[in-house]
Design a protein around this motif. Sequence first.
Motif, PDB file in Angstrom:
ATOM      1  N   ALA A   1      31.277  24.080  44.823  1.00  0.00           N
ATOM      2  CA  ALA A   1      31.452  25.513  45.069  1.00  0.00           C
ATOM      3  C   ALA A   1      32.057  26.156  43.842  1.00  0.00           C
ATOM      4  O   ALA A   1      32.812  25.518  43.095  1.00  0.00           O
ATOM      5  CB  ALA A   1      32.358  25.736  46.278  1.00  0.00           C
ATOM      6  N   VAL A   2      31.718  27.412  43.627  1.00  0.00           N
ATOM      7  CA  VAL A   2      32.246  28.176  42.492  1.00  0.00           C
ATOM      8  C   VAL A   2      32.656  29.553  42.989  1.00  0.00           C
ATOM      9  O   VAL A   2      31.884  30.205  43.706  1.00  0.00           O
ATOM     10  CB  VAL A   2      31.180  28.359  41.378  1.00  0.00           C
ATOM     11  N   VAL A   3      33.844  29.994  42.595  1.00  0.00           N
ATOM     12  CA  VAL A   3      34.245  31.388  42.834  1.00  0.00           C
ATOM     13  C   VAL A   3      34.628  31.976  41.480  1.00  0.00           C
ATOM     14  O   VAL A   3      35.431  31.398  40.752  1.00  0.00           O
ATOM     15  CB  VAL A   3      35.457  31.497  43.779  1.00  0.00           C
ATOM     16  N   SER A   4      34.025  33.103  41.145  1.00  0.00           N
ATOM     17  CA  SER A   4      34.368  33.784  39.893  1.00  0.00           C
ATOM     18  C   SER A   4      34.237  35.284  40.095  1.00  0.00           C
ATOM     19  O   SER A   4      33.854  35.748  41.176  1.00  0.00           O
ATOM     20  CB  SER A   4      33.454  33.327  38.753  1.00  0.00           C
ATOM     21  N   ALA A   5      34.481  36.016  39.028  1.00  0.00           N
ATOM     22  CA  ALA A   5      34.541  37.478  39.116  1.00  0.00           C
ATOM     23  C   ALA A   5      33.191  38.148  39.284  1.00  0.00           C
ATOM     24  O   ALA A   5      33.125  39.328  39.617  1.00  0.00           O
ATOM     25  CB  ALA A   5      35.230  38.032  37.871  1.00  0.00           C
ATOM     26  N   GLU A   6      32.104  37.459  39.007  1.00  0.00           N
ATOM     27  CA  GLU A   6      30.779  38.068  39.114  1.00  0.00           C
ATOM     28  C   GLU A   6      29.796  37.089  39.743  1.00  0.00           C
ATOM     29  O   GLU A   6      29.801  35.883  39.419  1.00  0.00           O
ATOM     30  CB  GLU A   6      30.254  38.475  37.720  1.00  0.00           C
ATOM     31  N   LEU A   7      28.927  37.638  40.580  1.00  0.00           N
ATOM     32  CA  LEU A   7      27.929  36.815  41.273  1.00  0.00           C
ATOM     33  C   LEU A   7      27.075  36.014  40.284  1.00  0.00           C
ATOM     34  O   LEU A   7      26.860  34.811  40.462  1.00  0.00           O
ATOM     35  CB  LEU A   7      27.036  37.719  42.135  1.00  0.00           C
TER      36      LEU A   7
ATOM     37  N   GLY B   1      69.377  46.418  49.470  1.00  0.00           N
ATOM     38  CA  GLY B   1      69.574  46.779  48.066  1.00  0.00           C
ATOM     39  C   GLY B   1      68.334  46.705  47.204  1.00  0.00           C
ATOM     40  O   GLY B   1      68.425  46.763  45.971  1.00  0.00           O
ATOM     41  N   HIS B   2      67.162  46.566  47.800  1.00  0.00           N
ATOM     42  CA  HIS B   2      65.931  46.503  47.003  1.00  0.00           C
ATOM     43  C   HIS B   2      65.339  47.892  46.811  1.00  0.00           C
ATOM     44  O   HIS B   2      65.279  48.678  47.760  1.00  0.00           O
ATOM     45  CB  HIS B   2      64.871  45.643  47.700  1.00  0.00           C
ATOM     46  N   GLU B   3      64.858  48.154  45.603  1.00  0.00           N
ATOM     47  CA  GLU B   3      64.005  49.321  45.401  1.00  0.00           C
ATOM     48  C   GLU B   3      62.577  48.879  45.705  1.00  0.00           C
ATOM     49  O   GLU B   3      62.164  47.786  45.311  1.00  0.00           O
ATOM     50  CB  GLU B   3      64.100  49.798  43.943  1.00  0.00           C
ATOM     51  N   LEU B   4      61.816  49.707  46.399  1.00  0.00           N
ATOM     52  CA  LEU B   4      60.428  49.364  46.723  1.00  0.00           C
ATOM     53  C   LEU B   4      59.481  50.298  45.988  1.00  0.00           C
ATOM     54  O   LEU B   4      59.707  51.506  45.952  1.00  0.00           O
ATOM     55  CB  LEU B   4      60.174  49.481  48.233  1.00  0.00           C
ATOM     56  N   ARG B   5      58.441  49.726  45.400  1.00  0.00           N
ATOM     57  CA  ARG B   5      57.423  50.558  44.740  1.00  0.00           C
ATOM     58  C   ARG B   5      56.054  50.114  45.231  1.00  0.00           C
ATOM     59  O   ARG B   5      55.775  48.916  45.289  1.00  0.00           O
ATOM     60  CB  ARG B   5      57.457  50.376  43.216  1.00  0.00           C
ATOM     61  N   GLU B   6      55.195  51.106  45.538  1.00  0.00           N
ATOM     62  CA  GLU B   6      53.859  50.736  46.006  1.00  0.00           C
ATOM     63  C   GLU B   6      52.945  50.486  44.811  1.00  0.00           C
ATOM     64  O   GLU B   6      53.049  51.148  43.772  1.00  0.00           O
ATOM     65  CB  GLU B   6      53.274  51.844  46.887  1.00  0.00           C
ATOM     66  N   ILE B   7      52.061  49.521  44.952  1.00  0.00           N
ATOM     67  CA  ILE B   7      51.109  49.191  43.897  1.00  0.00           C
ATOM     68  C   ILE B   7      49.776  48.897  44.569  1.00  0.00           C
ATOM     69  O   ILE B   7      49.740  48.325  45.673  1.00  0.00           O
ATOM     70  CB  ILE B   7      51.626  47.994  43.073  1.00  0.00           C
ATOM     71  N   LYS B   8      48.683  49.310  43.929  1.00  0.00           N
ATOM     72  CA  LYS B   8      47.373  49.243  44.588  1.00  0.00           C
ATOM     73  C   LYS B   8      46.955  47.800  44.866  1.00  0.00           C
ATOM     74  O   LYS B   8      46.535  47.465  45.960  1.00  0.00           O
ATOM     75  CB  LYS B   8      46.337  49.949  43.718  1.00  0.00           C
ATOM     76  N   ALA B   9      47.039  46.953  43.842  1.00  0.00           N
ATOM     77  CA  ALA B   9      46.564  45.571  44.038  1.00  0.00           C
ATOM     78  C   ALA B   9      47.386  44.608  43.208  1.00  0.00           C
ATOM     79  O   ALA B   9      47.740  44.913  42.072  1.00  0.00           O
ATOM     80  CB  ALA B   9      45.098  45.472  43.652  1.00  0.00           C
ATOM     81  N   ILE B  10      47.679  43.465  43.794  1.00  0.00           N
ATOM     82  CA  ILE B  10      48.410  42.406  43.098  1.00  0.00           C
ATOM     83  C   ILE B  10      47.475  41.207  43.001  1.00  0.00           C
ATOM     84  O   ILE B  10      47.224  40.506  43.978  1.00  0.00           O
ATOM     85  CB  ILE B  10      49.715  42.058  43.857  1.00  0.00           C
ATOM     86  N   GLY B  11      46.910  41.004  41.819  1.00  0.00           N
ATOM     87  CA  GLY B  11      46.052  39.850  41.571  1.00  0.00           C
ATOM     88  C   GLY B  11      44.657  39.993  42.160  1.00  0.00           C
ATOM     89  O   GLY B  11      44.301  41.014  42.775  1.00  0.00           O
ATOM     90  N   ASP B  12      43.854  38.967  41.942  1.00  0.00           N
ATOM     91  CA  ASP B  12      42.453  38.904  42.374  1.00  0.00           C
ATOM     92  C   ASP B  12      42.134  37.404  42.422  1.00  0.00           C
ATOM     93  O   ASP B  12      41.640  36.826  41.466  1.00  0.00           O
ATOM     94  CB  ASP B  12      41.592  39.656  41.341  1.00  0.00           C
TER      95      ASP B  12
ATOM     96  N   ALA C   1      36.215  34.692  47.710  1.00  0.00           N
ATOM     97  CA  ALA C   1      36.524  35.689  46.680  1.00  0.00           C
ATOM     98  C   ALA C   1      37.507  36.692  47.273  1.00  0.00           C
ATOM     99  O   ALA C   1      37.682  36.758  48.488  1.00  0.00           O
ATOM    100  CB  ALA C   1      35.251  36.377  46.226  1.00  0.00           C
ATOM    101  N   ASP C   2      38.116  37.472  46.400  1.00  0.00           N
ATOM    102  CA  ASP C   2      39.185  38.378  46.809  1.00  0.00           C
ATOM    103  C   ASP C   2      38.636  39.797  46.987  1.00  0.00           C
ATOM    104  O   ASP C   2      37.990  40.322  46.077  1.00  0.00           O
ATOM    105  CB  ASP C   2      40.267  38.355  45.713  1.00  0.00           C
ATOM    106  N   PRO C   3      38.903  40.442  48.127  1.00  0.00           N
ATOM    107  CA  PRO C   3      38.406  41.809  48.309  1.00  0.00           C
ATOM    108  C   PRO C   3      38.986  42.790  47.289  1.00  0.00           C
ATOM    109  O   PRO C   3      38.432  43.867  47.081  1.00  0.00           O
ATOM    110  CB  PRO C   3      38.850  42.176  49.727  1.00  0.00           C
ATOM    111  N   ARG C   4      40.092  42.410  46.632  1.00  0.00           N
ATOM    112  CA  ARG C   4      40.684  43.308  45.633  1.00  0.00           C
ATOM    113  C   ARG C   4      39.805  43.441  44.391  1.00  0.00           C
ATOM    114  O   ARG C   4      39.957  44.390  43.629  1.00  0.00           O
ATOM    115  CB  ARG C   4      42.059  42.787  45.206  1.00  0.00           C
ATOM    116  N   GLY C   5      38.940  42.447  44.141  1.00  0.00           N
ATOM    117  CA  GLY C   5      38.109  42.473  42.936  1.00  0.00           C
ATOM    118  C   GLY C   5      36.654  42.661  43.313  1.00  0.00           C
ATOM    119  O   GLY C   5      36.338  43.252  44.334  1.00  0.00           O
TER     120      GLY C   5
END
Length: 568
Positions: free
Chosen positions: A37-43, A525-536, A552-556
């Motif tokens: 099996a192979v998973v990569s960024a492009e089909l 005591g944590h500051e929270l910041r929203e971010i669109k995506a963390i990793g792929d 594969a990751d839905p983020r990518g």
Amino acid sequence: MVAGRRLSALMLVLAVALGLGQAGAADPTAVAGTGGAVVSAELAASQAGVEILGAGGNAADAAVATALALAVVHPQAGNLGGGGFAVVRFSGRVAALDFRETAPAAARADMYLDGRGRPVAEASLIGPLAAGVPGSPAGLRELHAAYGRLPWPQVVEPAIRLAGEGFRVSRRLSGDIAEEQALLGRFPSSAAIWLPGGRPVAAGALVLQPELAATLRDYAAAGPSAISEGPRAAAIEAASRAHGGILTAADLAAYRPLWREPVRFSAFGWQAASMPPPSSGGIIVAQTCGLLQRTGWAALPRFGADRAHQLAETWRRCFADRFQLGDPDRTGFDGSPLLSASWLDLRAGQLRRHATPSKKVRPWSEPAARESGQTTHLSVVDGDGNAVSMTTTLNGSFGCGLTVDGAGFLLNNEMDDFAAAPGQPNLYGLVQGEANAVAPGKRMLSSMSPLVCWRQGEVLVLGSPGGPRIPTATAQVLLNIVVDADELQAAVNRPRIHHQWFPDAIFAEPDALAPETAAELKRRGHELREIKAIGDVSAVRRAADGGVEAAADPRGGGAAVVQHPAPG
Ligand code: DON
């Protein structure tokens, strides 16, 4: 031969799971079956890898074919002009290949500073002055020479085809070109390919890269010397000089990939191997598991504030320790004390119910112990259970922006991973130390964490792009699987959080923290910041009975392909 290839490509299309990105597109579903099996960024790149498996290649052949295909169809990060790391497990033995870029011989510690010691904007990011000496041409050949089974030219062939006959541009590539239009537009050689008529190539358009095809053909015939010597090396030096760079043909000829002893650790009953310095990524994932196994994290309620808090407090300390890391061949420090039982005990003992301000968390030190870019990850297993986990990068999306006339590929901007001005944040907001200052021939510190894990005949292959978010994204998918027994796709999909010491904040994807969890973290005591995506994250899992699953990751926009899909 061609007809056979078309037929197998058609069959593959039936068996792929596509990640089409977040916006309104279908989420990928894991694919299952047998064989490899192979998973990569492009089909097209995942298909190239599975095509090579089908031709009798093993995981190394498939990984190299996939990486080279990514150099054609995923120019944001797939590359010949950059570098990367690979962790492999063959016949039960692990090894780690370092094909990270090096600083050119003419590099100097102050090369990105003005007369008053202040960083010069963009100098380590745009144009060839930002480029390290590419490691991929020699690195991919080395991986194949050490482990591959098929003849070298056969492994390069799918990439030659994609460059010479053309490929259809994906939605992600078209969008990423649009995002980096200003960068690519600065360099006519890049604009000619990716901005025809001054506009980003549209999704679905056919792109041919004849110059890259010629480079790949010569690479297939002669190996890395087709790029590191002769007319192409001269072309790289000329292109670099014409745009203010310092790369020389001598730098290219001097480059060597290195085999290193992987970082090994246990992860909640699994054995694991990842990349040692000059990447910090393996150490961060290993420290994460080491601390969480000490603090009783697994027994805490899932998705609750206690778990998120402990993750943030752990990573705050991992990234503080990262401050001490750099190229181990220059600093003499391989990072192993950061994984000693005594240091992990000490760090675990520092966790409190309240957040520790990052300015109070000091990096590891000798006396005390006794601290939108692009990268791409591919995960491969073959039918024998051998595994390759490989992360490659140009650093920023499309690297330094310059395509080399006469070679047809983009150069990296990896020099920004050095501490251009120690103590000051880089592209990723990372604060780094003297250990990672620029010096000629030195490798810049990375966060890439290609990971291979195994347990009683099972194998798990994971990795991600995302700069400092690479080890934290990878660790969360790992924990979802080994602690919480998630299915592979669910483990990849779950929303993620991140902390990197400075800035002193928990970054959270939308939906990662329930309102009451977020409120409790703020109280602590944590500051929270929203971010669109963390990793792929690209994930492959092989069961002891030979069944494989790939996600594969839905983020990518990546794609998972298995060699022999399960019926239905
Ligand atoms: O080596 C590193 O850590 C960085 N050059 C990786 C850059 C990256 O992951 C950007 N991707 N989104």
